[in-house]
Write a protein that holds these residues in place. Structure first.
Motif, PDB file in Angstrom:
ATOM      1  N   PHE A  11      -2.065  -3.910   7.145  1.00  0.00           N
ATOM      2  CA  PHE A  11      -1.395  -3.702   5.857  1.00  0.00           C
ATOM      3  C   PHE A  11      -0.749  -4.980   5.334  1.00  0.00           C
ATOM      4  O   PHE A  11      -0.450  -5.086   4.142  1.00  0.00           O
ATOM      5  CB  PHE A  11      -0.340  -2.600   5.965  1.00  0.00           C
ATOM      6  CG  PHE A  11      -0.863  -1.220   5.718  1.00  0.00           C
ATOM      7  CD1 PHE A  11      -1.190  -0.805   4.428  1.00  0.00           C
ATOM      8  CD2 PHE A  11      -1.053  -0.326   6.765  1.00  0.00           C
ATOM      9  CE1 PHE A  11      -1.683   0.462   4.181  1.00  0.00           C
ATOM     10  CE2 PHE A  11      -1.545   0.953   6.535  1.00  0.00           C
ATOM     11  CZ  PHE A  11      -1.866   1.346   5.245  1.00  0.00           C
ATOM     12  N   SER A  12      -0.543  -5.954   6.194  1.00  0.00           N
ATOM     13  CA  SER A  12       0.118  -7.191   5.763  1.00  0.00           C
ATOM     14  C   SER A  12      -0.853  -8.212   5.196  1.00  0.00           C
ATOM     15  O   SER A  12      -0.454  -9.088   4.417  1.00  0.00           O
ATOM     16  CB  SER A  12       0.858  -7.821   6.952  1.00  0.00           C
ATOM     17  OG  SER A  12      -0.041  -8.450   7.863  1.00  0.00           O
ATOM     18  N   TRP A  13      -2.125  -8.133   5.574  1.00  0.00           N
ATOM     19  CA  TRP A  13      -3.055  -9.211   5.247  1.00  0.00           C
ATOM     20  C   TRP A  13      -3.225  -9.454   3.749  1.00  0.00           C
ATOM     21  O   TRP A  13      -3.001 -10.570   3.267  1.00  0.00           O
ATOM     22  CB  TRP A  13      -4.427  -8.916   5.869  1.00  0.00           C
ATOM     23  CG  TRP A  13      -4.438  -8.959   7.356  1.00  0.00           C
ATOM     24  CD1 TRP A  13      -3.470  -9.461   8.177  1.00  0.00           C
ATOM     25  CD2 TRP A  13      -5.468  -8.471   8.216  1.00  0.00           C
ATOM     26  NE1 TRP A  13      -3.833  -9.327   9.491  1.00  0.00           N
ATOM     27  CE2 TRP A  13      -5.051  -8.714   9.552  1.00  0.00           C
ATOM     28  CE3 TRP A  13      -6.695  -7.852   8.002  1.00  0.00           C
ATOM     29  CZ2 TRP A  13      -5.835  -8.365  10.652  1.00  0.00           C
ATOM     30  CZ3 TRP A  13      -7.467  -7.496   9.104  1.00  0.00           C
ATOM     31  CH2 TRP A  13      -7.046  -7.761  10.413  1.00  0.00           C
ATOM     32  N   ALA A  14      -3.641  -8.443   3.021  1.00  0.00           N
ATOM     33  CA  ALA A  14      -3.928  -8.646   1.602  1.00  0.00           C
ATOM     34  C   ALA A  14      -2.674  -9.003   0.797  1.00  0.00           C
ATOM     35  O   ALA A  14      -2.712  -9.942  -0.022  1.00  0.00           O
ATOM     36  CB  ALA A  14      -4.610  -7.406   1.019  1.00  0.00           C
ATOM     37  N   PRO A  15      -1.531  -8.302   0.963  1.00  0.00           N
ATOM     38  CA  PRO A  15      -0.328  -8.715   0.221  1.00  0.00           C
ATOM     39  C   PRO A  15       0.092 -10.150   0.519  1.00  0.00           C
ATOM     40  O   PRO A  15       0.511 -10.890  -0.386  1.00  0.00           O
ATOM     41  CB  PRO A  15       0.730  -7.716   0.696  1.00  0.00           C
ATOM     42  CG  PRO A  15      -0.049  -6.502   1.084  1.00  0.00           C
ATOM     43  CD  PRO A  15      -1.307  -7.048   1.699  1.00  0.00           C
ATOM     44  N   LEU A  16      -0.020 -10.572   1.761  1.00  0.00           N
ATOM     45  CA  LEU A  16       0.343 -11.944   2.116  1.00  0.00           C
ATOM     46  C   LEU A  16      -0.578 -12.939   1.429  1.00  0.00           C
ATOM     47  O   LEU A  16      -0.113 -13.927   0.826  1.00  0.00           O
ATOM     48  CB  LEU A  16       0.274 -12.126   3.642  1.00  0.00           C
ATOM     49  CG  LEU A  16       0.487 -13.542   4.187  1.00  0.00           C
ATOM     50  CD1 LEU A  16       1.833 -14.098   3.743  1.00  0.00           C
ATOM     51  CD2 LEU A  16       0.370 -13.551   5.701  1.00  0.00           C
ATOM     52  N   LEU A  17      -1.882 -12.676   1.476  1.00  0.00           N
ATOM     53  CA  LEU A  17      -2.820 -13.588   0.840  1.00  0.00           C
ATOM     54  C   LEU A  17      -2.670 -13.594  -0.678  1.00  0.00           C
ATOM     55  O   LEU A  17      -2.862 -14.624  -1.326  1.00  0.00           O
ATOM     56  CB  LEU A  17      -4.252 -13.211   1.232  1.00  0.00           C
ATOM     57  CG  LEU A  17      -4.601 -13.428   2.705  1.00  0.00           C
ATOM     58  CD1 LEU A  17      -6.017 -12.945   2.996  1.00  0.00           C
ATOM     59  CD2 LEU A  17      -4.448 -14.886   3.096  1.00  0.00           C
ATOM     60  N   LYS A  18      -2.331 -12.448  -1.251  1.00  0.00           N
ATOM     61  CA  LYS A  18      -2.065 -12.409  -2.700  1.00  0.00           C
ATOM     62  C   LYS A  18      -0.839 -13.254  -3.041  1.00  0.00           C
ATOM     63  O   LYS A  18      -0.840 -14.002  -4.033  1.00  0.00           O
ATOM     64  CB  LYS A  18      -1.835 -10.951  -3.126  1.00  0.00           C
ATOM     65  CG  LYS A  18      -1.438 -10.773  -4.597  1.00  0.00           C
ATOM     66  CD  LYS A  18      -2.541 -11.227  -5.546  1.00  0.00           C
ATOM     67  CE  LYS A  18      -2.277 -10.797  -6.985  1.00  0.00           C
ATOM     68  NZ  LYS A  18      -0.983 -11.263  -7.514  1.00  0.00           N
TER      69      LYS A  18
END
Length: 469
Positions: free
Chosen positions: A210-217
């Protein structure tokens, strides 16, 4: 529930101990006693390889015993004897040159190729029934190995053991620590457990995905379309975990990694500032359109790749080293066995356990008073700081609230004029280090901070340069 689990584990250990104590930790070592190595048959047809280094900086102080660090690599299926030893914290690099930042300055080092089938460890005949399938089974095997090493060596018994793990090794660390506690309580293991350190550890896969996409965004590596699609797969993984569909969740994780790679133009999962394959130790440059099996190995691919050059000019080939010079030195590796040849089987066999969280095990260690340290590289994606903070907030440990309210303390290494190197926060037996400028492989990216951090974790009698203001 915990009581029944404890009784079960004690009964299991009672049955196994007589067999384990009959197994000599057969091996050899250097003439001056500075290092030893060998095999322990932890179960029929299952052999774990270990390598122990004695520190030349050892300080004899009865009031502050010299520590031993047991290093556990990730994967599952990555070789601690190879990667952790020659690429991260051991005395020599892959060119067999002295490493200035070796953790031997702070502790003795015990490397184990874990689980069986990893690195030099092997399963006779590659019997599929002998490979471990769960983190608990791996922890039980490691406890058997420690029985074989410690119970007959009074010198080892005097030194507290600190289990320090990286990546998936963190799951092994907490299950091993609990197996050690049960064995000590049952009088079957003579060992002092000093603590557990979880470095960029895969403790709660759900929180990480759940952290991957928000962090990359947030760091402009992904757009809203990628964010929406990735979060959709993460939601599916969450539902699969709730339904106990762990193998299916592993398959969805594989799909999510491919999706993340596609929408980020192949971000490096071990350092989100880089492209895949640019970080010398990440070794994850694989075809995005590969089969699920190859993509699944992306997480553990660095265990067997020959692209092993590291910062500072360490460009040695790890595969050639382990199957050439090192194998000849050790003398006890089976002649026809190749380092790491069973590692893919290790990963495949653990596919049903790969996505299971181990937060409850961390809670139990904290409740038992075990010192637990968590450290996280700022630039890591696969085991991101954002995901780590999320699972820490799920702990049920009674001191969590106070821990979360405490202010962080800045860290310096080599003087304040060189800038902030990280932050730390502690309350009772829980400690957290935020390491700036580091990705997944903290000892490689920030060797000064990592070295002095492990000195603090182990209460090493040597002096520390790490300044806490």
């Amino acid at each position: 529930m915990r009581g029944r689990r404890l009784c079960y584990c004690i009964l299991l250990l009672l049955v196994l101990t007589s067999a384990v104590e009959a197994i000599a930790a057969a091996g050899t070592g250097s003439g001056n006693g500075s290092e030893k190595w060998g095999y322990v048959q932890v179960r029929p047809r299952a052999h774990l390889f270990w390598w122990l280094y004695r520190s030349p900086n050892r300080v004899e102080d009865p009031s502050n015993p010299w520590p031993i660090v047991l290093w556990l690599q990730g994967g599952p299926g990555a070789s601690g004897v190879g990667i952790g030893n020659f690429q991260e914290i051991g005395p020599l690099d892959t060119n067999l040159r002295p490493r200035n930042s070796t953790w031997l300055q702070k502790a003795d080092l015990l490397f184990v190729d874990n689980p069986v089938g990893t690195g030099y460890s092997f399963v006779e005949g590659k019997d599929p029934e002998v490979f471990v399938k769960t983190d608990e089974e791996a922890g039980e095997d490691l406890a058997r190995l420690l029985m074989a090493l410690f119970n007959r060596d009074e010198g080892l018994q005097q030194s507290p053991l600190y289990i320090v793990a990286e990546s998936y090794g963190g799951k092994f660390a907490v299950t091993t620590a609990l197996s050690v506690i049960y064995a000590v309580q049952a009088g079957k293991l003579k060992l002092i457990l000093g603590g557990v350190a979880l470095g960029d550890s895969w403790i709660s896969p759900e929180d990480f995905v759940f952290s991957w996409a928000p962090l990359l965004k947030d760091v402009s590596r992904m757009d809203n379309t990628g964010l929406e699609k990735s979060n959709g797969v993460a939601m599916r993984i969450s539902e699969q975990l709730k339904d106990g569909k762990f193998q299916e969740a592993t398959s969805s994780w594989n799909e999510l990694e491919n999706l993340i790679s596609s929408f980020s133009n192949s971000v490096d999962f071990y350092n989100f500032l880089l492209d895949a394959g640019m970080d010398p130790l990440s070794l994850v440059a694989v075809e995005l359109a590969a089969t699920g099996g190859l993509s699944m190995r992306k997480y553990s691919k660095y265990l067997s790749s020959t692209r092993t050059s590291t910062p500072g000019g360490d460009g040695g080939d790890l595969d050639e080293l382990m199957n050439g010079t090192v194998k000849k030195k050790l003398k006890i590796i089976p002649r026809n066995f190749t380092w790491g040849e069973q590692s893919d089987m290790v990963f495949a066999k653990m596919g049903g356990d790969f996505m299971k969280p181990r937060i409850n095990e961390v809670d139990e260690l904290l409740e038992r008073g075990v010192n637990v340290t968590i450290y996280s590289g700022q630039l890591d994606l696969i085991c991101s700081t954002k995901g780590t903070e999320s699972w820490v907030e799920k702990l049920k440990w009674g001191g969590k609230g106070t821990f979360l309210r405490k202010e962080r303390t800045p860290l310096y290494c080599g003087g304040e004029e060189e800038g902030t190197k990280g932050f730390t926060r502690s309350y009772k037996n829980l400690h957290f280090y935020w390491i700036l400028g580091a990705g997944h492989f903290v000892p490689v990216d920030q060797p000064c901070v990592a070295l002095d951090m492990v000195g603090a974790i182990t209460r090493s009698p040597t002096n520390s340069k790490l300044k806490v203001r």
